[in-house]
Design a protein around this motif. Structure first.
Motif, PDB file in Angstrom:
ATOM      1  N   UNK A   1      60.484  46.248  81.496  1.00  0.00           N
ATOM      2  CA  UNK A   1      59.925  47.451  81.557  1.00  0.00           C
ATOM      3  C   UNK A   1      60.131  48.174  80.009  1.00  0.00           C
ATOM      4  N   UNK A   2      61.282  48.022  79.402  1.00  0.00           N
ATOM      5  CA  UNK A   2      61.649  48.338  78.095  1.00  0.00           C
ATOM      6  C   UNK A   2      60.807  47.987  77.022  1.00  0.00           C
TER       7      UNK A   2
ATOM      8  N   UNK B   1      57.282  49.055  77.319  1.00  0.00           N
ATOM      9  CA  UNK B   1      57.285  50.339  76.620  1.00  0.00           C
ATOM     10  C   UNK B   1      57.344  50.495  74.951  1.00  0.00           C
ATOM     11  N   UNK B   2      58.166  49.549  74.470  1.00  0.00           N
ATOM     12  CA  UNK B   2      58.302  49.556  73.014  1.00  0.00           C
ATOM     13  C   UNK B   2      57.107  49.154  72.430  1.00  0.00           C
TER      14      UNK B   2
ATOM     15  N   UNK C   1      54.003  49.170  73.770  1.00  0.00           N
ATOM     16  CA  UNK C   1      53.041  50.241  73.822  1.00  0.00           C
ATOM     17  C   UNK C   1      53.332  51.193  72.854  1.00  0.00           C
ATOM     18  N   UNK C   2      54.388  51.403  72.375  1.00  0.00           N
ATOM     19  CA  UNK C   2      54.649  52.605  71.273  1.00  0.00           C
ATOM     20  C   UNK C   2      54.299  52.228  70.041  1.00  0.00           C
TER      21      UNK C   2
ATOM     22  N   UNK D   1      50.822  66.635  52.928  1.00  0.00           N
ATOM     23  CA  UNK D   1      51.353  67.925  53.052  1.00  0.00           C
ATOM     24  C   UNK D   1      51.869  68.651  51.926  1.00  0.00           C
TER      25      UNK D   1
ATOM     26  N   UNK E   1      57.758  55.731  83.999  1.00  0.00           N
ATOM     27  CA  UNK E   1      58.695  54.797  83.544  1.00  0.00           C
ATOM     28  C   UNK E   1      58.153  54.436  82.065  1.00  0.00           C
ATOM     29  N   UNK E   2      57.028  54.044  81.714  1.00  0.00           N
ATOM     30  CA  UNK E   2      56.756  53.740  80.195  1.00  0.00           C
ATOM     31  C   UNK E   2      57.055  54.877  79.426  1.00  0.00           C
TER      32      UNK E   2
ATOM     33  N   UNK F   1      60.676  55.289  78.930  1.00  0.00           N
ATOM     34  CA  UNK F   1      61.434  54.528  77.995  1.00  0.00           C
ATOM     35  C   UNK F   1      60.972  54.596  76.755  1.00  0.00           C
ATOM     36  N   UNK F   2      59.613  54.886  76.468  1.00  0.00           N
ATOM     37  CA  UNK F   2      59.103  54.884  75.155  1.00  0.00           C
ATOM     38  C   UNK F   2      59.833  56.001  74.279  1.00  0.00           C
TER      39      UNK F   2
ATOM     40  N   UNK G   1      62.691  56.996  74.941  1.00  0.00           N
ATOM     41  CA  UNK G   1      64.346  56.880  74.584  1.00  0.00           C
ATOM     42  C   UNK G   1      64.395  55.764  73.575  1.00  0.00           C
ATOM     43  N   UNK G   2      63.531  54.881  73.508  1.00  0.00           N
ATOM     44  CA  UNK G   2      63.651  53.676  72.767  1.00  0.00           C
ATOM     45  C   UNK G   2      63.448  54.015  71.026  1.00  0.00           C
ATOM     46  N   UNK G   3      62.509  55.197  71.211  1.00  0.00           N
ATOM     47  CA  UNK G   3      61.908  55.528  69.687  1.00  0.00           C
ATOM     48  C   UNK G   3      62.836  56.519  69.226  1.00  0.00           C
TER      49      UNK G   3
ATOM     50  N   UNK H   1      59.871  60.056  66.034  1.00  0.00           N
ATOM     51  CA  UNK H   1      58.840  60.832  66.864  1.00  0.00           C
ATOM     52  C   UNK H   1      58.411  62.113  65.993  1.00  0.00           C
TER      53      UNK H   1
ATOM     54  N   UNK I   1      58.490  62.462  62.724  1.00  0.00           N
ATOM     55  CA  UNK I   1      57.542  61.854  61.532  1.00  0.00           C
ATOM     56  C   UNK I   1      56.283  61.218  62.312  1.00  0.00           C
ATOM     57  N   UNK I   2      56.085  60.890  63.285  1.00  0.00           N
ATOM     58  CA  UNK I   2      54.616  60.369  63.944  1.00  0.00           C
ATOM     59  C   UNK I   2      53.922  61.744  63.897  1.00  0.00           C
TER      60      UNK I   2
ATOM     61  N   UNK J   1      54.272  64.908  63.033  1.00  0.00           N
ATOM     62  CA  UNK J   1      54.358  65.649  61.653  1.00  0.00           C
ATOM     63  C   UNK J   1      53.495  64.819  60.450  1.00  0.00           C
TER      64      UNK J   1
END
Lengths: 282, 221, 251
Positions: free
Chosen positions: A5-6, A9-10, A12-13, A103, B59-60, B63-64, B66-68, B73, B75-76, B78
């Motif tokens: 799962x982790x 998720x990673x 995907x991110x 910016x 869940x995804x 976790x996303x 939490x991981x990042x 976030x 930076x992404x 802004x």
């Protein structure tokens, strides 16, 4: 199960992030940057807010410092009024991103030119240089590195000073500290004969601590500090370079030095140890 | 020496700037904690859903987040997404995104720990599903998750100091500006400024902690 | 004296995965009748009660209340359950609200009655079980027996047509069993229709109009209470009753 799962998720991110990066580079403005600045009637300049004497905020909440002084002059020459500049307070860690995302138009936050940064932003010609310096007590002043042989030299861990002396003068014994305050205290306690650090920092410190002088004011490889624009913004880059050349003719960077750095560094330092006039190292 | 140190706080508009910085910190923290609280409860309930697909999507998301790291976030949102929004709004968005995910997980755990017969006796009284959540499950869940939620809120408040990287000047940054500006003339400035900021934080956080303690005691007695 | 049928169950089948729990149950409960369901542990008694008010889905069969089917797909359970009160084995009061608020939750939120009127009824019922002075207490401040009595009142305050009791004394300390059973006996006297699952044989005999004996998901014996206890027809029922007699003799 949880692990998969982790990972999922990673992944995907990452895909999400890459997608948005790609999306951004495509939508880069094709409009002339100078035109946009003139249309808006102001230039957005990224400066530091807590790094005196280069860029800081005074007790009245106003931006001050060497970088700020020069940026105001840019605004005056580009838009006819030194107040037509919007100072965006940036952090060292996000200077590149401010440019990339548009910016700010220009970064003037004590931005040292490095090869790595050149890949991400375009640097104009430099207006300042930094090198290592060595500060020592007046009684036993060190004016040349050769005098350090057989003596102890104080440095900060992880700084250019540490790397430089380890590499070039392995026979000089180094006393290493984590914090600036610890290192300077060690010098005051006489634990070392001298202390090596960025020369600009030493100038300011020696000014406030009588009995100490920066005997070696420029040592090692010189780094330059320059305004930076968004990668590919040739129009603004050319304008800044021409402006620096023009300002060089009236010795403006020296004027900026006198107004902002000299009070911090004192008279014993020559402006030419720090500033670059006309965008070119003499 | 000491008196010159404390004077730094009152020099020029420093005091006003510090209070303004505190306002920024409090605004970001408060708004995102509130949003996270409400959306987190909804997310937590959704996460107990019967459908596996729904649970997986949640869940995804969790976790996303939490991981990042939060910084990434920020930076992404802004710089990368480069929305036409101010740093403060982006900060609230990112902190809510994070808080909702964490709060959702806390709520999911708390709902799951409620005995099954609580839900059943609600149903046996003729309460609809929504009413069971409204009158039976959520009130009890809120009590169970209070300690974890307070912990999350304080983590969020502490993490607000990151927002300075996207140009939001909060109270710690103002403090740093003042200290760096005056450190050479007033070496004790950092002691006084940080001490003052500590008092400001305390003034904001102490009532919250008092309130949560009182609620806990009230619900447990 | 033939009364109207209030609750009727026809050929009820219930299984979890491939394990059959209820295998063709037929049962009629008349208005004002007290039916006690007996049987060994795991025979499906509790499941039967839970099927009646829809806490468990059924595989086939039909349940109807007041002549209306309540086992079809579109059953509005939150409406049906207002007519069926249920008390569980576990103390199931809501711990975060007071005794009075526990009792009023259904009447106010489900039946939308006026607070004043519902409160008067709740207080009358609390008075009857001797707990009116505890109305503002929280469930954790009450003993197990008191909690179960309040749970009964909570169900009664909805004015249900039938009450289901699922081993309501099984989790209680012995000295608290009596106070709960007395409340139920009182209800029976007032003519409340009740379906009771219990292991208290003496109580069952005293309260029941009809006894239904279930084993392995099937109704094995169904008869008048006095008859069942004095002269059970089936071997399994005899065996079942013997176990309890043996227990009682041993004390």
């Amino acid at each position: 199960m949880k692990k998969t799962g982790r990972i999922l998720a990673a992944m995907l991110a990452v895909v999400l992030a890459l997608g948005t990066f790609a999306g951004c580079s495509q939508q880069g403005t094709q409009k002339s940057s100078l035109e946009t600045i003139k249309q808006n009637g102001k230039i957005k300049v990224g400066v530091f807010s807590d790094k005196p004497p280069f860029g800081y905020v005074d007790a009245q909440g106003k931006n001050q410092g060497f970088d700020v002084y020069i940026a105001k002059r840019f605004a005056k020459d580009l838009l006819g009024d030194e107040n037509k500049v919007e100072f965006v307070l940036v952090e060292a860690a996000s200077r590149v991103e401010y440019l990339q995302s548009g910016k700010v138009d220009l970064i003037m936050a004590n931005f040292t030119v490095t090869d790595e940064r050149k890949e991400k932003v375009d640097f104009a010609n430099p207006y300042m240089k930094v090198a290592l310096g060595v500060v020592s007590p007046d009684g036993s002043q060190i004016t040349d590195v050769s005098q350090l042989k057989g003596k102890k030299l104080i440095v900060n861990k992880g700084t250019t000073a540490e790397t430089y002396f380890t590499k070039n003068y392995p026979d000089i014994e180094l006393l290493k500290y984590d914090q600036n305050t610890e290192a300077f205290q060690a010098l005051k306690d006489g634990r070392g004969a001298a202390l090596a650090h960025d020369n600009t920092l030493l100038f300011a410190w020696a000014r406030e601590n009588s009995g100490y002088t920066v005997g070696v004011s420029s040592l090692g490889e010189q780094d330059t500090i320059a305004p930076a624009v968004k990668k590919g913004d040739k129009e603004l880059l050319d304008w800044v370079n021409n402006e620096l050349t023009a300002l060089g003719k009236e010795n403006f960077i020296h004027e900026a030095y006198d107004a902002t750095l000299k009070p911090a560094y004192g008279d014993s330092i020559s402006a030419d140890d720090v500033v670059i006039e006309g965008g070119k190292i003499q | 020496m000491a008196s010159s140190g404390i004077n730094v706080i009152f020099e020029g508009s420093n005091l006003l700037r510090l209070l303004n910085g505190l306002l920024v910190t409090a605004r970001i923290a408060l708004v995102s904690v509130l949003i996270s609280g409400v959306l987190g409860i909804v997310l937590g309930i959704v996460m107990t859903s019967k459908w596996k697909a729904v649970r997986s999507v949640c869940r995804v998301y969790l976790e996303a987040v939490r991981i990042i790291p939060i910084l990434v976030w920020l930076f992404i949102f802004y710089f990368t997404l480069n929305l036409e929004l101010g740093g403060e709004v982006v900060s609230i968005m990112v902190f809510s995104l994070w808080g909702t995910a964490e709060m959702g997980d806390i709520v999911r755990g708390a709902v799951g720990s409620l005995p099954k017969h609580q839900r059943e006796s609600g149903a046996a009284l003729g309460l609809t599903n929504v009413q069971i959540y409204r009158y039976v499950i959520i009130p009890q869940t809120v009590r169970r998750l209070l300690p974890a939620a307070i912990n999350l809120a304080t983590r969020m408040i502490k993490t607000t100091s990151l927002v300075v990287l996207i140009g939001v000047v909060e109270v710690l940054k103002v403090g740093q500006q003042i200290i760096e500006r005056s450190i050479l003339e007033v070496p004790t400035a950092s002691f006084w400024i940080y001490g003052f900021i500590f008092l400001l934080y305390f003034a904001v956080c102490y009532p919250v902690s008092l309130l949560s303690k009182r609620l806990e005691r009230k619900w447990q007695s | 004296m033939e009364k109207d049928i209030l609750l009727e169950i026809k050929q009820l089948h219930k299984s979890y995965d491939d394990r059959t729990v209820l295998d063709g149950i037929d049962l009629q409960v008349h208005k004002g009748e007290v039916v006690v369901i007996l049987g060994p542990s795991g025979c499906g008694k509790s499941t039967l009660l839970r099927c009646i008010n829809g806490l468990e889905p059924i595989q086939s069969g039909e349940i109807s209340l007041d002549g209306q089917s309540i086992s079809s797909a579109g059953t509005q359970w939150h409406l049906v359950r207002q007519k069926i009160g249920m008390v569980f084995q576990s103390y199931d009061l809501f711990p975060h609200i007071t005794i009075l608020e526990n009792i009023l939750l259904g009447p106010l939120k489900v039946q939308k009655r006026s607070r004043e009127e519902a409160r008067r009824q709740a207080e009358t019922l609390l008075e009857r079980i001797g707990l009116l002075d505890r109305k503002n207490a929280y469930p954790r401040q009450l003993s197990g027996g008191q909690k179960q009595r309040v749970a009964i009142v909570r169900a009664l305050c909805m004015n249900p047509e039938v009450m289901l009791f699922d081993e309501v004394t099984a989790a209680l300390d012995p000295e608290m069993v009596r106070e709960v059973l007395d409340v139920m006996l009182g209800l029976a006297k007032q003519g409340m229709t009740m379906v009771i699952v219990t292991h208290e044989m003496g109580f069952a005999r005293a309260v029941a109009d009809k006894v239904v004996f279930i084993d392995e998901g099937k109704i094995v014996e169904e008869s008048n209470a006095e008859l069942f206890f004095t002269d059970p027809k089936t071997d399994r029922a005899k065996q079942f009753l013997n176990i309890f007699n043996f227990d009682e003799e041993k004390g």
